[in-house]
Design an enzyme around this catalytic site. Structure first.
Site: not given
Ligand code: ARG
Length: 646
Positions: A171, A165, A168
């Site tokens: 991130h 993905k 964005h």
């Molecule tokens: N991968 C998730 C996203 O892009 C963020 C993860 C955040 N960390 C967690 N422990 N939930 O939305």
């Protein structure tokens, strides 16, 4: 400490002032605050413990260095203004500070310029990269009174993109802010585990595998795993959507009931439902969950190649992880164990075949959270619960920070509340969500940026263009593309960290790449200029290279208000760092660095080096060398790569 004692003896103090829990050898403000406390305690009879915390750093230099509001001393006095005058009158002569100036009920203390420069500059020059950080080391100790008990451990989870993905803005910000927080805690003496929690599990990775069969290319995958997997994902998702449309249309047609080709339509639907992308992906994901080797092998390859690529990009931002975790790493047992506790403690309830937790009894805002779907599969939230437990088992952390966009405020609040309700307070009480606002308009000339590399490449190009507008300078740079790249990265990072985390900001390529205003390139320029001053001095006086400025320069020659003003700023860096640990805001550091850089740039005209007499030259060089060190320490804390030429 001995060195400091010696230096203080020279100015007539036979003992190093040190109130409890202060670090005068590492933090000039601790020294001055302790000294003022001692004198004021003696002359007023008020307890040191009451005085010390009332001494606040001023925000304007006209108000001196430390300010004390006499009301804060909690003495029963009718006329506070008179009390202030009395305290000032009785304050003794000191080699370090002037008698306090009184404005109303405020006492303003000014450091004497001479001890300020002779104590602070050698300290900075000798401590080098540890200046500031050495004053914060005690924060990370389990027991500040007994360092042998070791350091506290913190997990900083940040960046956490989703494989296949786009990377964005959320991130991007998590990466930048999390990188900074990792450095901050490390700088404050904590044992830091930098963790990336990848989005790498779920049916969509079944979709991806099916897609790779149809659209993937081995060569592309190896060359550009992140981009290629994304392309594959887009294609297969499109195919899946088309299939869904076909099914929908066919069903509508059947419902209209003309009847002629119903059988044909039904066959079409059956074919898609049995062999379409969605079904294949589902089956594939089931195989992954069952641990089937072949299915897992392909998925693991996608993951490994993606991580390899991420690592390279993170390295450009000076970021290295200790642990690449991810949703896939949460064991079924961990989630089972959690489910059991949830049930035993009566936290969860079965509703319509699914399992959910009603959090409204704690707070309406928290709502109801699903922890197991009807088909028995786990969710994002469930995985976070299991993962937290695993992390505690693996690291036994004292604190854990999740650096995640404020869009997920609810998710993390639910997570922490559920853990608490389960009785896992050993975990929940140590967790903190560090959130942040959105980036608006993050698009580049090539459209909306999708990957970190694309963003960095575009900003680097832009920076290169800006650099080319100054032909003379451009010609002197050894590797302009590399410099442009570094400056571009600084531009992006500084723009991101300039405001409070929670604020949204607009991604503005022109503004962030400008050398004017509070930008990354401006800070880099300030650093490069200080480096160039030293190069020029050494070119003219080669023997200066060997001079130990901390001991050889006569720092009492630094008398100009610009010099003293600058030293005041440099002296406050350790305090700024301590304050940053409290705010956890990169802007605390940046605001300071910009203020310092402004003080620097207005000092150049007054503090020429070349052409000055040798004594003055050495003293000023000592000042600029110390300034470069502080700037460098601050920039590295933020994750920037300070450049020496540009
Ligand atoms: N991968 C998730 C996203 O892009 C963020 C993860 C955040 N960390 C967690 N422990 N939930 O939305």
């Amino acid at each position: 400490m001995d060195e400091l004692a010696g230096a203080l003896q020279k100015v007539g103090l036979d003992k190093v002032p040190a109130e409890p829990n202060t670090y005068p050898a590492h933090n000039p403000f601790d020294l001055f605050r302790s000294h003022v406390t001692e004198l004021l305690a003696k002359s007023s009879g008020i307890d040191n413990k009451i005085i010390y915390p009332t001494l606040q750093k001023t925000s304007k230099s006209e108000h001196g260095d430390l300010q004390l509001a006499v009301q804060a001393l909690r003495q029963k006095r009718k006329d506070m203004a008179e009390f202030a005058k009395e305290l000032a009158d009785n304050f003794p002569e000191s080699p370090l500070v002037d008698k306090p100036a009184v404005t109303g009920t405020l006492l303003n203390f000014f450091y004497k310029p001479e001890p300020l420069s002779t104590l602070v500059l050698p300290n900075i020059l000798k401590s080098g990269p540890t200046y500031g950080f050495s004053a914060a080391q005690h924060l990370g100790l389990k027991d500040p009174a007994d360092p042998s008990k070791g350091r506290k451990k913190i997990i900083v989870e940040f960046s956490s993109p989703n494989i296949a993905k786009p990377f964005h803005a959320g991130h991007l910000r998590s990466t930048i802010i999390g990188g900074f927080l990792g450095n901050l805690y490390e700088g404050a003496g904590w044992d830091v585990v930098r963790m990336n929690y990848l989005g790498d599990w779920g049916k969509q990775y079944g979709v991806l595998a099916v897609g790779f069969d149809l659209f993937g290319s081995e060569e592309e995958l190896v060359k550009n795993p992140i981009g290629h997997l994304y392309d594959v994902y887009v294609k297969i998702s499109k195919k899946a959507a088309e299939e869904a449309d076909v099914v929908k249309a066919a069903k509508e047609e059947i419902a209209k009931g003309e009847g002629a080709n119903t059988a044909e339509l039904e066959a079409k639907i059956k074919e898609i439902e049995e062999n379409g992308v969605d079904q294949q992906a589902r089956q594939y994901f089931v195989k992954m969950c069952d641990g089937e080797e072949k299915a897992l092998g392909i998925w693991k390859r996608f993951r490994d190649l993606s991580i390899e690529k991420y690592k390279k990009t993170y390295a450009r931002l000076n970021i290295h992880y200790d642990d690449y975790s991810g949703e896939s790493q949460v064991k079924e047992e961990s989630m089972e164990e959690a489910a059991q506790v949830l049930q035993e403690k009566g936290v969860s309830e079965v509703s319509d075949g699914a399992v959910m937790v009603d959090l409204t009894k704690y707070s309406k805002k928290l709502g109801k959270a699903l922890v197991k779907k009807k088909d028995g599969t786990s969710l994002y939230l469930t995985r976070d619960i299991g993962e937290a437990k695993q992390r505690m088992e693996k690291y036994n952390f004292d604190k854990m920070i999740y650096v995640v966009a404020s869009q997920q405020d609810l998710h993390l609040a639910q997570l922490f509340k559920i853990e608490e309700a389960m009785g896992w307070t050993d975990i929940s009480s140590k967790c903190q969500h560090i959130n942040f606002g959105m980036v608006l308009g993050m698009s580049t000339r090539k459209g909306t940026a999708k990957f970190l590399d694309d963003i960095l490449a575009e900003v680097g190009e832009k920076m290169h263009e800006v650099m080319k507008t100054n032909e003379n300078k451009y010609a002197q740079i050894e590797d302009p593309l590399k410099t442009a790249d570094t400056l571009g990265i600084s531009a992006v990072m500084v723009q991101d960290m300039k405001g409070k985390r929670i604020n949204n900001y607009t991604f503005d390529m022109d503004r962030m790449c400008s050398f004017e205003g509070d930008t990354g390139p401006y800070l880099q320029y300030a650093h490069a200029r200080l480096c160039s001053i030293r190069r020029k001095v050494i070119a003219a006086h080669p023997d200066v290279e060997e001079v130990d400025l901390a001991t050889a320069a006569d720092l009492t020659l630094l008398k100009e208000p610009q010099a003293i003003g600058l030293i005041r700023e440099l002296a406050s860096w350790p305090d700024v760092l301590l304050n940053t640990v409290k705010t956890q805001e990169p802007t605390t550091v940046l605001t300071y660095l910009f203020k310092m850089a402004h003080a620097l740039s207005s000092s150049y005209d007054h503090l020429q080096i070349l052409g000055s007499e040798r004594d003055v030259l050495l003293a000023r060089l000592a000042l600029y060398t110390a300034a470069r060190q502080v700037l460098n320490n601050g920039m590295r804390l933020l994750g920037l790569n300070p450049v020496e030429r540009m």
